[in-house]
Scaffold this active site. Structure first.
Site, short mmCIF file in Angstrom:
data_model
loop_
_atom_site.label_atom_id
_atom_site.label_comp_id
_atom_site.label_asym_id
_atom_site.label_seq_id
_atom_site.Cartn_x
_atom_site.Cartn_y
_atom_site.Cartn_z
N ARG A 186 34.97 -14.76 -41.94
CA ARG A 186 33.88 -13.95 -42.49
C ARG A 186 34.11 -12.48 -42.17
NH1 ARG A 186 28.21 -16.74 -40.87
NH2 ARG A 186 27.71 -14.58 -40.35
N LYS A 243 24.00 -22.73 -35.41
CA LYS A 243 22.97 -23.13 -36.38
C LYS A 243 23.60 -23.85 -37.58
CE LYS A 243 21.49 -18.80 -36.85
NZ LYS A 243 22.40 -18.10 -35.90
N ARG A 269 35.87 -18.12 -35.25
CA ARG A 269 35.34 -18.97 -36.34
C ARG A 269 36.22 -18.87 -37.59
NH1 ARG A 269 29.25 -18.53 -37.97
NH2 ARG A 269 29.77 -16.31 -37.88
N ARG A 286 13.68 -14.08 -39.43
CA ARG A 286 14.39 -13.33 -38.39
C ARG A 286 13.58 -12.14 -37.88
NH1 ARG A 286 19.93 -14.99 -39.93
NH2 ARG A 286 21.42 -13.80 -38.75
N ARG A 342 25.15 -7.31 -34.35
CA ARG A 342 24.34 -8.48 -34.73
C ARG A 342 23.57 -9.00 -33.51
NH1 ARG A 342 29.07 -11.88 -37.29
NH2 ARG A 342 27.60 -13.61 -37.23
P1 AP5 Z 1 28.10 -21.52 -36.38
O1 AP5 Z 1 27.54 -22.91 -36.47
O2 AP5 Z 1 28.78 -20.97 -37.56
O3 AP5 Z 1 26.99 -20.52 -35.79
P2 AP5 Z 1 25.70 -19.85 -36.47
O4 AP5 Z 1 24.60 -19.95 -35.48
O5 AP5 Z 1 25.47 -20.44 -37.82
O6 AP5 Z 1 26.20 -18.36 -36.52
P3 AP5 Z 1 26.13 -17.26 -37.69
O7 AP5 Z 1 27.15 -16.24 -37.35
O8 AP5 Z 1 26.20 -17.92 -39.04
O9 AP5 Z 1 24.71 -16.70 -37.46
P4 AP5 Z 1 24.18 -15.34 -37.93
O10 AP5 Z 1 22.75 -15.55 -37.70
O11 AP5 Z 1 24.78 -14.16 -37.28
O12 AP5 Z 1 24.73 -15.22 -39.44
P5 AP5 Z 1 24.03 -15.51 -40.84
O13 AP5 Z 1 25.06 -16.01 -41.74
O14 AP5 Z 1 22.79 -16.29 -40.66
O15 AP5 Z 1 29.11 -21.51 -35.12
C1 AP5 Z 1 29.83 -20.33 -34.77
C2 AP5 Z 1 31.23 -20.70 -34.24
O16 AP5 Z 1 31.07 -21.37 -32.99
C3 AP5 Z 1 32.00 -21.68 -35.13
O17 AP5 Z 1 33.35 -21.35 -35.09
C4 AP5 Z 1 31.73 -23.05 -34.51
O18 AP5 Z 1 32.80 -23.96 -34.74
C5 AP5 Z 1 31.61 -22.69 -33.04
N1 AP5 Z 1 30.65 -23.55 -32.33
C6 AP5 Z 1 29.44 -24.02 -32.78
N2 AP5 Z 1 28.84 -24.75 -31.83
C7 AP5 Z 1 29.66 -24.71 -30.75
C8 AP5 Z 1 29.59 -25.29 -29.44
N3 AP5 Z 1 28.54 -26.04 -29.05
N4 AP5 Z 1 30.60 -25.05 -28.59
C9 AP5 Z 1 31.68 -24.29 -28.95
N5 AP5 Z 1 31.82 -23.73 -30.19
C10 AP5 Z 1 30.81 -23.94 -31.07
O19 AP5 Z 1 23.63 -14.03 -41.29
C11 AP5 Z 1 24.62 -13.07 -41.60
C12 AP5 Z 1 23.98 -11.73 -41.92
O20 AP5 Z 1 23.10 -11.87 -43.07
C13 AP5 Z 1 23.07 -11.14 -40.83
O21 AP5 Z 1 23.81 -10.40 -39.89
C14 AP5 Z 1 22.13 -10.25 -41.66
O22 AP5 Z 1 22.78 -9.08 -42.04
C15 AP5 Z 1 21.93 -11.09 -42.91
N6 AP5 Z 1 20.78 -12.01 -42.83
C16 AP5 Z 1 20.82 -13.38 -42.88
N7 AP5 Z 1 19.57 -13.89 -42.78
C17 AP5 Z 1 18.73 -12.83 -42.68
C18 AP5 Z 1 17.31 -12.73 -42.54
N8 AP5 Z 1 16.52 -13.82 -42.49
N9 AP5 Z 1 16.77 -11.48 -42.43
C19 AP5 Z 1 17.56 -10.36 -42.49
N10 AP5 Z 1 18.91 -10.40 -42.62
C20 AP5 Z 1 19.48 -11.62 -42.72
MG MG Z 2 25.48 -19.66 -39.81
#
Ligand code: AP5
Ligand code: MG
Length: 208
Positions: free
Chosen positions: A147, A10, A119, A85, A158
Site C-alpha cells: 500500500r 482489523k 504488510r 474514526r 496515521r
Molecule cells: P491488517 O489486518 O492489515 O491491519 P489493519 O488494522 O486493517 O490496518 P490498516 O493499516 O488497514 O488500518 P488503517 O486504519 O490505518 O487503514 P485503513 O485502510 O482503514 O494487519 C496489518 C499487518 O499486520 C499485516 O501485514 C498483517 O499480516 C499483520 N498482522 C495482523 N495481525 C497480526 C498479529 N496478530 N501478529 C502479527 N502480525 C499481524 O485506512 C487508510 C486511510 O484511509 C486512513 O489513513 C485515512 O486516510 C482513510 N480513512 C479510512 N477510513 C476513514 C474514516 N472512517 N475516516 C476518515 N478517514 C478514513
Molecule cells: Mg485494514
C-alpha cells in the site's frame, strides 16, 4: 464494529468474523482505495489525505457509509472496519444504525511500524500478508503489492491521527457498554480465538 490503530489487525480478523456472523465487511479504507484507483472525483480528493496519513473529512465518509448501508446485503447488519474514526462520525452513525458491539484490537505503538512496513497485499484476492508474520505462498509472490501509505513516515502520521482523533471513541463506546477489549499483541489465530470467545459470551449475556 472493528476498532483499533493502523496495523492492529482489523482487516485480518474481519475475514473470520464476517464468515461466522454472515455480515459483510465494510471497510472505509478499502472503499476509499477503490475510489482512488477508479480516478473518481471523490478518490482524487481522498488520495491527498490518505497519502499524508491524515483522516479524510467526515462529510465524505458519512456520504460513503450512507450509500453503502442502502445496499441489499447490508439489510441484516454489517461489520464496520475502520469506521467510525471520529466522534462526529459515530454521532452520525447513531442516527442511521444501531451499534451492537465494538471490538477494540489493542496493540502497542512499538509493534505497529514493523507490521505496517512488512504488510503485503494480494491484488487479486484482497488477502493480507506479512513478510515475517504471515508470509504469502511462493506461487503468488510476484503479484504482491504494498500500500502507498505503508511507509514509516506516513504511519507515524496515521498513528498520531489515531491517538488524537480516533482513540477517544473507545471511551465513548465503553460508556455505552459496547466496548470489547481484545489483546491484539498475540498470534493472529489467538487474536481470532479471543474475539470469537468474547463475542459469544457477549451474545449469551445479552440473551440471558
Ligand atoms: P491488517 O489486518 O492489515 O491491519 P489493519 O488494522 O486493517 O490496518 P490498516 O493499516 O488497514 O488500518 P488503517 O486504519 O490505518 O487503514 P485503513 O485502510 O482503514 O494487519 C496489518 C499487518 O499486520 C499485516 O501485514 C498483517 O499480516 C499483520 N498482522 C495482523 N495481525 C497480526 C498479529 N496478530 N501478529 C502479527 N502480525 C499481524 O485506512 C487508510 C486511510 O484511509 C486512513 O489513513 C485515512 O486516510 C482513510 N480513512 C479510512 N477510513 C476513514 C474514516 N472512517 N475516516 C476518515 N478517514 C478514513
Ligand atoms: Mg485494514
Amino acid at each position: 464494529m472493528l476498532f483499533g490503530p493502523p496495523g492492529a489487525g482489523k482487516g485480518t480478523q474481519a475475514v473470520r468474523i464476517s464468515e461466522t456472523t454472515s455480515k459483510p465487511q465494510v471497510s472505509t479504507g478499502d472503499m476509499l482505495r477503490q475510489s482512488v484507483s477508479s480516478g473518481s472525483e471523490l478518490g482524487l480528493a481522498a488520495k491527498v489525505f490518505m497519502e499524508a496519513g491524515e483522516l479524510v473529512p467526515d462529510d465524505v465518509i458519512i456520504g460513503l457509509i450512507s450509500e453503502r448501508l442502502k445496499m441489499t446485503d447490508a439489510s441484516n447488519g454489517v461489520l464496520f472496519d475502520g469506521f467510525p474514526r471520529t466522534i462526529a462520525q459515530a454521532e452520525e452513525l447513531a442516527k442511521i444504525a444501531d451499534v451492537t458491539a465494538v471490538i477494540s484490537i489493542e496493540v502497542p505503538d512499538n509493534s505497529i511500524i514493523q507490521r505496517i512496513v512488512g504488510r503485503r497485499m494480494d491484488p487479486e484476492t484482497g488477502e493480507i500478508y506479512h513478510v515475517d508474520f504471515n508470509p504469502a505462498p511462493d506461487s503468488i509472490a510476484d503479484r504482491l503489492i504494498q500500500r502507498k501509505d505503508d511507509n514509516e513516515s506516513t504511519v507515524r502520521n496515521r498513528l498520531s491521527a489515531y491517538h488524537s482523533q480516533t482513540s477517544p471513541l473507545a471511551g465513548w463506546y465503553d460508556q455505552q457498554g459496547l466496548l470489547i477489549r481484545i489483546n491484539g499483541n498475540q498470534k493472529i489465530k489467538d487474536v481470532g480465538d479471543e474475539i470469537a470467545h468474547k463475542l459469544l459470551s457477549n451474545k449469551n449475556s445479552e440473551s440471558s
